[in-house]
Every structure is written in structure tokens, then in C-alpha cells.
Design a protein around this motif. Structure first.
Motif, PDB file in Angstrom:
ATOM      1  N   TYR A  36      -6.347  -1.078   1.523  1.00  0.00           N
ATOM      2  CA  TYR A  36      -6.341   0.324   1.080  1.00  0.00           C
ATOM      3  C   TYR A  36      -7.393   1.125   1.844  1.00  0.00           C
ATOM      4  O   TYR A  36      -7.124   2.233   2.314  1.00  0.00           O
ATOM      5  N   GLN A  37      -8.585   0.571   1.958  1.00  0.00           N
ATOM      6  CA  GLN A  37      -9.669   1.279   2.632  1.00  0.00           C
ATOM      7  C   GLN A  37      -9.375   1.465   4.120  1.00  0.00           C
ATOM      8  O   GLN A  37      -9.658   2.527   4.694  1.00  0.00           O
ATOM      9  N   MET A  75     -10.708   4.406  -3.879  1.00  0.00           N
ATOM     10  CA  MET A  75      -9.902   3.294  -3.365  1.00  0.00           C
ATOM     11  C   MET A  75     -10.165   2.026  -4.179  1.00  0.00           C
ATOM     12  O   MET A  75      -9.252   1.280  -4.517  1.00  0.00           O
ATOM     13  N   ASP A  76     -11.430   1.803  -4.479  1.00  0.00           N
ATOM     14  CA  ASP A  76     -11.808   0.608  -5.234  1.00  0.00           C
ATOM     15  C   ASP A  76     -11.211   0.624  -6.643  1.00  0.00           C
ATOM     16  O   ASP A  76     -10.886  -0.423  -7.204  1.00  0.00           O
ATOM     17  N   VAL A 101       0.832  -1.195   0.000  1.00  0.00           N
ATOM     18  CA  VAL A 101       0.000   0.000   0.000  1.00  0.00           C
ATOM     19  C   VAL A 101       0.873   1.254   0.000  1.00  0.00           C
ATOM     20  O   VAL A 101       0.649   2.188  -0.775  1.00  0.00           O
ATOM     21  N   PHE A 102       1.899   1.262   0.845  1.00  0.00           N
ATOM     22  CA  PHE A 102       2.736   2.451   0.982  1.00  0.00           C
ATOM     23  C   PHE A 102       3.795   2.571  -0.112  1.00  0.00           C
ATOM     24  O   PHE A 102       4.577   3.515  -0.104  1.00  0.00           O
ATOM     25  N   TYR A 145      -8.939   5.076   5.849  1.00  0.00           N
ATOM     26  CA  TYR A 145      -9.837   5.438   6.948  1.00  0.00           C
ATOM     27  C   TYR A 145      -9.056   5.840   8.193  1.00  0.00           C
ATOM     28  O   TYR A 145      -9.389   6.821   8.862  1.00  0.00           O
ATOM     29  N   SER A 146      -7.989   5.088   8.498  1.00  0.00           N
ATOM     30  CA  SER A 146      -7.200   5.394   9.694  1.00  0.00           C
ATOM     31  C   SER A 146      -6.481   6.732   9.572  1.00  0.00           C
ATOM     32  O   SER A 146      -6.253   7.418  10.568  1.00  0.00           O
ATOM     33  N   ILE A 147      -6.153   7.137   8.328  1.00  0.00           N
ATOM     34  CA  ILE A 147      -5.468   8.407   8.114  1.00  0.00           C
ATOM     35  C   ILE A 147      -6.450   9.573   8.123  1.00  0.00           C
ATOM     36  O   ILE A 147      -6.300  10.536   8.881  1.00  0.00           O
TER      37      ILE A 147
END
Length: 254
Positions: A189-190, A177-178, A60-61, A194-196
Motif C-alpha cells: 500500500y505504501q 495507509m497503516d 491493493v487496486f 508513494y509511486s502515485i
């Protein structure tokens, strides 16, 4: 609709009695729901727990496109979280009572429901990232309306901007994201997004907004929020244009 009704009822009840008086009522409702769920049979096997390794957060990153978008939504929601958290205090400062907070919340949820109802039609005509940018301009208007409110009723009406801003942002982000995530790690990814934009930006935004209100007042906080939101959107727009031009040039070279 459920949120809207409960917000109005809770606001009126708390205004007439106290915040503590409503806790036993909600506790009883939650207990009843829990008992109902105990007797619900799904007929399916329990879901397997996903390990941190299986989430593949490292992949992801390494996605530059995703990281750019994360920076954008972080700063956009950084400004919004504080204004959303402290709007009940603004209502109180202008002379309103708790029942108005309930009505404001109800209007928010109704406006969100309308946008979500229309979201499928909007997604057919507009790309998800464009919807997110449109939502940012709605956030700017929301900050502006809050900054000029002189009465509690005006704050309540300004909360109608929640639909065109937060609901549109949520839908656009989810579908963006999708569209960019590999199928096998879409949920990762989601989760990271969301956490960010809801977790980290909420922590930083609420702390910063509290400091601004304490030292400068409500109006400067909203004007700063407008500036941060608008600046992050403009930067993302140009970065997106540059990245798109580079991608098009690379495709022509091949």
C-alpha cells in the motif's frame, strides 16, 4: 537538521563559486560514507527479496477506499510538485541569488522537523486522513503566498509552510495507509501510494507547471494550484462523508 545545514552551506558555496564546484565535495562525502558502511556489521541475515506476486498489487487496486484516497492525493500533489520544483526560479526572477535557495531549503527542513516532532501528539487527537486534509489547506496557503511574493525574501519566508503542508501530509498519509491496509501487505500500500503521489503526480505536475509558467507566468500557475488542491480536498471530504453514511447504514441493517 542535516538537510538544513547542508542546504545553507551548499547555497552559499554555489553562490560564491559554481554548481559544478560542489560536486567533488559531495562525491567525496558519499565515498567516505560508502567506505564506512562496508565495515559495518549488522549481525543479521540479508533480507529476502520480495517478488511482484508476493506484493499482491491486485488486492491493493480492489480496495475502493484506497483508490479514492489515491485520486485525492494525486491531484493534491499534482499542484504542489510544480510549485516546489520551480520556486528557485521564482527567487531568481525576483532578483535573488543561489544562497537564498539554500536558506529557503533550510527553513523547509526545520519546519518539517518541528511538525514531525509534534506528530505523535497530533495523531493521538486527530485521525490521519483529517491531518492530510488539514495539510491540503496549508498547501493552498503556500500557493497563495508564492503568488503574492514581490521579493526573494518573501519567497524564503513562504517556504516555512513546508512543515504544515508537506510534512503533515507525509505523516498523515503514512498512518492512514497503516490504518486501512491489511497487515500482510502494508508495505505494498505504501509503495503504490508513494509511486502515485510522489512519482506520477511529480511527472505530470512538473510538465504542466513548466507549460503554465512558459505561457501564463508564475502567478497563474499558483492560482491554478490553489484551485486544484482546494477542489480535490472538498470532493474527498464529501465522498468520505457519503461513504461513511453508507457504511453506517449497512451496519444498522445488519
Amino acid at each position: 537538521i542535516g538537510f538544513s545545514v547542508s542546504s545553507v552551506v551548499s547555497g552559499v558555496f554555489i553562490s560564491r563559486y559554481s554548481t559544478g564546484a560542489i560536486i567533488p565535495i559531495f562525491s567525496g562525502l558519499l565515498l567516505a560514507i560508502a567506505l564506512v558502511l562496508l565495515f559495518v556489521k549488522t549481525g543479521s541475515a540479508p533480507a529476502k527479496a520480495v517478488t511482484l506476486k508476493e506484493m499482491q498489487i491486485g488486492r491493493v487496486f480492489r480496495d475502493k477506499k484506497f483508490l479514492i484516497f489515491l485520486c485525492y492525493v494525486f491531484f493534491m500533489q499534482l499542484a504542489h510538485r510544480g510549485s516546489f520544483t520551480f520556486y528557485p526560479l521564482l527567487i531568481k526572477q525576483l532578483g535573488g541569488d543561489t544562497s537564498l535557495v539554500g536558506y529557503a531549503s533550510a527553513l523547509m527542513f526545520v519546519s518539517e522537523a518541528v511538525i514531525m516532532f509534534l506528530s505523535k501528539r497530533m495523531l493521538k487527537k486527530t485521525k490521519p486522513e483529517i491531518l492530510v486534509m488539514i495539510s491540503s489547506f496549508a498547501f493552498v496557503l503556500w500557493h497563495f503566498f508564492f503568488s503574492i511574493c514581490q521579493t526573494p525574501g518573501q519567497v524564503v519566508l513562504a517556504c516555512l509552510m513546508d512543515g504544515p503542508s508537506f510534512a503533515l501530509f507525509t505523516i498523515g498519509t503514512l498512518y492512514y495507509m497503516d490504518s486501512i491496509a491489511p497487515p500482510d501487505i502494508r508495505t505494498t500500500y505504501q509503495t503504490v501510494a508513494y509511486s502515485i503521489y510522489f512519482g506520477l503526480s511529480g511527472i505530470v505536475g512538473n510538465m504542466a507547471s513548466g507549460w503554465l509558467i512558459e505561457n501564463l507566468g508564475y502567478q497563474p500557475m499558483y492560482w491554478i494550484g490553489m484551485t486544484v488542491t482546494l477542489t480535490s480536498t472538498i470532493v474527498f471530504f464529501f465522498v468520505r462523508r457519503v461513504a461513511g453514511a453508507k457504511a453506517a447504514g449497512a451496519a444498522l441493517e445488519k
